[in-house]
Every structure is written in C-alpha cells, then in structure tokens.
Design a protein around this motif. Sequence first.
Motif, PDB file in Angstrom:
ATOM      1  N   PHE A 125      44.288  12.318   6.503  1.00  9.84           N
ATOM      2  CA  PHE A 125      43.234  11.853   7.404  1.00  9.84           C
ATOM      3  C   PHE A 125      42.065  11.260   6.616  1.00  9.84           C
ATOM      4  CE2 PHE A 125      39.222  12.547   9.631  1.00  9.84           C
ATOM      5  CZ  PHE A 125      39.452  11.819  10.796  1.00  9.84           C
ATOM      6  N   LEU A 159      44.122   9.287  11.699  1.00  7.86           N
ATOM      7  CA  LEU A 159      45.123   9.933  12.554  1.00  7.86           C
ATOM      8  C   LEU A 159      46.485   9.259  12.431  1.00  7.86           C
ATOM      9  CD1 LEU A 159      42.982  10.540  15.778  1.00  7.86           C
ATOM     10  CD2 LEU A 159      43.691  12.244  14.083  1.00  7.86           C
ATOM     11  N   VAL A 162      48.088  10.469   9.244  1.00  5.39           N
ATOM     12  CA  VAL A 162      48.572  11.839   9.455  1.00  5.39           C
ATOM     13  C   VAL A 162      49.892  11.819  10.217  1.00  5.39           C
ATOM     14  CG1 VAL A 162      48.120  14.005  10.684  1.00  5.39           C
ATOM     15  CG2 VAL A 162      46.304  12.932   9.341  1.00  5.39           C
ATOM     16  N   ALA A 163      49.953  11.034  11.296  1.00  4.15           N
ATOM     17  CA  ALA A 163      51.169  10.982  12.110  1.00  4.15           C
ATOM     18  C   ALA A 163      52.342  10.400  11.325  1.00  4.15           C
ATOM     19  CB  ALA A 163      50.918  10.149  13.370  1.00  4.15           C
ATOM     20  N   LEU A 196      49.682   5.310  17.425  1.00  2.00           N
ATOM     21  CA  LEU A 196      48.441   5.414  16.659  1.00  2.00           C
ATOM     22  C   LEU A 196      48.306   4.282  15.645  1.00  2.00           C
ATOM     23  CD1 LEU A 196      48.233   9.272  16.051  1.00  2.00           C
ATOM     24  CD2 LEU A 196      46.652   7.879  17.405  1.00  2.00           C
TER      25      LEU A 196
END
Length: 341
Positions: A125, A159, A162-163, A196
């Motif tokens: 992140f 984000l 991270v995903a 995202l």
Amino acid sequence: MDPTTLQTTWYALLGAVWVLYLVLGGTDLGVGMLVRRTDRAAALRAIGPTWAANDVWLVLAIAATLGAFPGWYAELLSGAYLPLVLLVGAVMVRHAAIELLGHATPAAVPRWERALVATSLVIPFLWGLIWAGALDGSLARGRDAGLGLLQPEGVLAGLALVALCRAQGVAFLRLRLPSARADLPLLPGAALAAALLLLAAAALTAGAAAGVQVGLLGALLVLVAGAGLGLLVLGAFVVRDDWALLGAAATTAGAVGVVLAALHHAPVAGRGPHAVRLAEAAAGDVTLTAMLVIAGVLLPPLLAALGYAYVRFLRAPDDAPTAGPGSLVARAVRGTMRELR
C-alpha cells in the motif's frame, strides 16, 4: 535537459530491479496476507527458500538509487519521510514475524500472525502511495513529511497494488499447495484487483502532473499490463492457477513499467521543492560507469543464484506427477525441504 544514454541505462536497470522486487517479493507479500486463511506452516514453507532473497531486490533498488541518482534519493526521503519510515518498520516486523512464528509460544503465535498479515498489507500500500505521489505532483509539493501523499488517486494505487500482490499470493499457493485451494478462492480477488487497477489507472491519468508522458514504451507496457490483467481474470474464471499467476505477475510488471516510463524525465514529477529532473539528479559519468561495471559483474550471479533457489528448493505441487515425462519436471523443482518442515 534530457537524460544521457548512460543515465537512461541506469534508470532502466533500476526499473528492472523494482519490477523484480514487486513481482517476486509481491508474491511473498501476498502469501503473508493469507497465513490466517490457510495452513500457515505450509504457506511459509512454500516461500521459505526465496522470500529473504526476494527482499534483496529492494535493498539493491534503494542502494542503486543512492549511488546513481543521489538527488532523487535525497528528495524522495524528504518528500515521503513518514511513509518510508513506516515502510522500514513494516519490513523489519515482517521479517521478525516470519522468522519467529516457528519458535513462538502458542499464546504469541496469533499476535505474530496478525503482525505478518498487517505488514504484508502495509508494504505494498505504501509503495503504491509513493509511486502515485511521484506521478500526480503531491510528492513534489512535499507537504507534511509525506502526509500530502494521501490523495484519492494515491490511495487507489496503494489498494490496487495490495490487491495484485494478494492475487499473486493466492495463485501461487493454489499452484504450489493444491490442498489449500478450497480455502483460497481466486476469482473474487482477481476481479477486485482488476477493478481497483482500472480505477487507479483512470484516476492517475486524470490527475497526472504536467509534463508526465507515457510515450511509446509506456504504451507497449500498458498493453502488457492489460493482457496480464485479462489473463489473470480468465485464469481465475476457468480455474487455471498457472495462467492466473502469470497474468498477475505480468500485470504488476507492466503497471510498474508504465509508471517508471512516465517518470523517465522527472522521477518526481510536478512543481514544488521536491520535484526532480533525472538529468539533474544523476551522479557523474565516472560514478555511473563504475557502477555499471560493478552491476555487470554482480547481477548475473545474483540472478543465477535466485533462479537456482526457485528450481532447486521450491516444493512441487501436492499433485505433481510421479511417473512419466512430467515426473522429470516434478523432481527438478521438488528440492529438499525437510529442514523447513
């Protein structure tokens, strides 16, 4: 003033090192996010021979930035001071958690597991936040020792990374440990990563600082990232974990490459006290040449050692063939893991 060929060469080398870290190390971070969702010991054994080696690429990226582009390094530390302090702390705690989980008391194990999950989420992140801040000008403005990076597009980029890391971790564990497949569905995470990433790309395109241009190379890398994203979602949909892992890795590599291509002339874009032009931030030609010679000597054995670790020590999948031509591949990648059991 445009960067010279030598400066561009070093920038490309740095880009390759960042891609290696965020693809290989990103998979390890994704596994770290999942230790409370599956068999923790098996998950950590799956990355046991390589996770520390993958973090070497982060050390090399930072050290090479300091040596090749000291002006960039100085302004990066100044403009993103608090996020970088948090990153260093998260890396330290994550390493401690992985090393100590096998030796902790039963009462301490849940705490170390939570620490591993939290740091594995925080690290990608914050890197997404920092790279987005370099693109949209918030890092150049240098407000509040890095708190100014908390812009909507930066949060989306963090984000999305991270995903993507989590999707890589899920695909990796499903491929290496088929017994964990029931605990780790791939399609929801792949769809979330795709959504995202597309939102972050749209936000960063709209909010990019003046002068940021993707260029021909960046456009080609957009195609790589798009193809990888499609392969990730397709692999998740048709339950092909190898496709999904390859697609997630290609998406991460392509997305990082697009960002670096867009920042080629100005690695910290925008107007403000911390804006950086690559040509002005670079070390002298003598230093860059000497570093290039050293890199030419050291990088090949480093890559060879990492490749050997992946081939020799990573376990084969639970359902690897035991006879026929496939057994040759299975034996080649099985390795000796008794000491990690």
